[in-house]
Design a protein around this motif. Structure first.
Motif, PDB file in Angstrom:
ATOM      1  N   ARG A 196       0.846  -1.194   0.000  1.00  0.00           N
ATOM      2  CA  ARG A 196       0.000   0.000   0.000  1.00  0.00           C
ATOM      3  C   ARG A 196       0.885   1.249   0.000  1.00  0.00           C
ATOM      4  O   ARG A 196       0.591   2.233  -0.688  1.00  0.00           O
ATOM      5  N   ALA A 197       1.958   1.199   0.778  1.00  0.00           N
ATOM      6  CA  ALA A 197       2.881   2.349   0.830  1.00  0.00           C
ATOM      7  C   ALA A 197       3.544   2.564  -0.524  1.00  0.00           C
ATOM      8  O   ALA A 197       3.735   3.704  -0.960  1.00  0.00           O
ATOM      9  N   ILE A 198       3.878   1.462  -1.216  1.00  0.00           N
ATOM     10  CA  ILE A 198       4.452   1.596  -2.569  1.00  0.00           C
ATOM     11  C   ILE A 198       3.431   2.259  -3.496  1.00  0.00           C
ATOM     12  O   ILE A 198       3.777   3.133  -4.297  1.00  0.00           O
ATOM     13  N   MET A 199       2.173   1.862  -3.373  1.00  0.00           N
ATOM     14  CA  MET A 199       1.129   2.485  -4.207  1.00  0.00           C
ATOM     15  C   MET A 199       1.059   3.991  -3.953  1.00  0.00           C
ATOM     16  O   MET A 199       0.802   4.763  -4.868  1.00  0.00           O
ATOM     17  N   GLY A 200       1.332   4.384  -2.717  1.00  0.00           N
ATOM     18  CA  GLY A 200       1.347   5.804  -2.376  1.00  0.00           C
ATOM     19  C   GLY A 200       2.479   6.562  -3.054  1.00  0.00           C
ATOM     20  O   GLY A 200       2.474   7.787  -3.120  1.00  0.00           O
ATOM     21  N   LYS A 201       3.482   5.811  -3.559  1.00  0.00           N
ATOM     22  CA  LYS A 201       4.642   6.434  -4.227  1.00  0.00           C
ATOM     23  C   LYS A 201       4.498   6.415  -5.747  1.00  0.00           C
ATOM     24  O   LYS A 201       5.384   6.869  -6.467  1.00  0.00           O
ATOM     25  N   MET A 202       3.396   5.848  -6.250  1.00  0.00           N
ATOM     26  CA  MET A 202       3.254   5.678  -7.711  1.00  0.00           C
ATOM     27  C   MET A 202       3.401   6.999  -8.458  1.00  0.00           C
ATOM     28  O   MET A 202       4.029   7.046  -9.513  1.00  0.00           O
ATOM     29  N   GLY A 203       2.817   8.055  -7.907  1.00  0.00           N
ATOM     30  CA  GLY A 203       2.899   9.353  -8.568  1.00  0.00           C
ATOM     31  C   GLY A 203       4.326   9.805  -8.786  1.00  0.00           C
ATOM     32  O   GLY A 203       4.683  10.255  -9.875  1.00  0.00           O
ATOM     33  N   GLU A 204       5.156   9.593  -7.793  1.00  0.00           N
ATOM     34  CA  GLU A 204       6.534  10.084  -7.902  1.00  0.00           C
ATOM     35  C   GLU A 204       7.449   9.173  -8.721  1.00  0.00           C
ATOM     36  O   GLU A 204       8.513   9.601  -9.153  1.00  0.00           O
ATOM     37  N   ILE A 205       7.024   7.910  -8.964  1.00  0.00           N
ATOM     38  CA  ILE A 205       7.899   7.015  -9.737  1.00  0.00           C
ATOM     39  C   ILE A 205       7.385   6.724 -11.147  1.00  0.00           C
ATOM     40  O   ILE A 205       8.047   6.052 -11.929  1.00  0.00           O
ATOM     41  N   SER A 206       6.218   7.258 -11.486  1.00  0.00           N
ATOM     42  CA  SER A 206       5.571   6.842 -12.740  1.00  0.00           C
ATOM     43  C   SER A 206       6.369   7.201 -13.995  1.00  0.00           C
ATOM     44  O   SER A 206       6.194   6.563 -15.027  1.00  0.00           O
TER      45      SER A 206
END
Ligand code: ADP
Ligand code: MG
Length: 211
Positions: free
Chosen positions: A47-57
């Motif tokens: 879930r925390a990784i999903m929270g980073k999707m914006g910054e890694i996309s």
């Protein structure tokens, strides 16, 4: 055929979904031979990784994997946090700056990622850990690549080997981690970490093969 940065992102998203779906199952597996937190740990991490999707996309594969690694190390805790963290950190080292990788490269990445887990956790095969699912998966992938099999087939063979490796942990005596405290009583239970490893690799095969 190859595996793109977008494929890696789609995989992580699918893993987050699958882990959430299997959260209670992983908790149940971790109950008789652990402390009933593996599902919660993994779900929190992804879930925390999903929270980073914006910054890694828009980042390269190496940055995506390194961000996933740092996030898992920071949020998962337990034995599996640092172990999966190391897995993705090593994967990130092998894919630094790359926007896509071939199936041959994926085999090298996965082998390095597993080597990271082994270096960190010092588990050998047959000790009832995630290493028992990951090792046959890496072997099957390398063999499939060496035999010139298609990417789709190689991924499928690798996922199936992980599944067999996961099932093979049932009769094993645990010699690493919390389950080892139980001695003989660890026999007869499927290892939770081997199960999450299978789910993760099976997700890669399904997502990248479009099934
Ligand atoms: P904890 O055991 O700290 O509660 P988790 O429940 O999240 O952490 O993860 C347990 C899983 O971690 C086990 O099922 C096993 O697969 C894996 N594990 C534990 N110790 C090791 C190790 N030394 N090497 C590889 N995997 C390990
Ligand atoms: Mg646990």
């Amino acid at each position: 055929m190859s595996i793109s940065r977008d494929d890696i992102l789609a995989w992580l998203q699918d893993v987050a979904r699958i882990i959430a779906e299997n959260r209670d199952y992983l908790v149940q597996l971790d109950s008789p031979i652990g402390d009933a937190d593996h599902g919660a740990n993994m779900d929190r991490g992804f879930r925390a990784i999903m929270g980073k999707m914006g910054e890694i996309s828009d980042k390269d594969i190496g940055t995506i994997f390194k961000t996933a690694a740092m996030t898992l190390i920071a949020t998962v805790g337990g034995a599996s946090g640092p172990l999966y963290g190391t897995f993705f950190l090593q994967a990130g080292t092998k894919t630094a700056g790359k926007m896509e990788i071939s199936i041959e490269e994926w085999a090298v990445v996965l082998e390095a990622a597993l080597a990271g887990i082994v270096m960190r956790g010092k588990a050998e095969v047959n000790q009832k850990t995630m290493v028992d699912a990951l090792t046959p998966a890496v072997q099957a992938l390398k063999q499939a690549v060496a035999e010139g099999k298609s990417q789709a087939e190689a991924l499928e063979l690798s996922a199936e080997a992980a599944r067999q490796g996961m099932l093979a942990t049932i009769p094993m005596l645990a010699l690493k981690g919390r389950a080892s405290y139980l001695g003989e009583r660890s026999i007869g239970h499927q290892d939770p970490g081997a199960t999450s490893s299978y789910l993760i690799l099976n997700s890669a095969a399904k997502v990248w093969n479009g099934v």
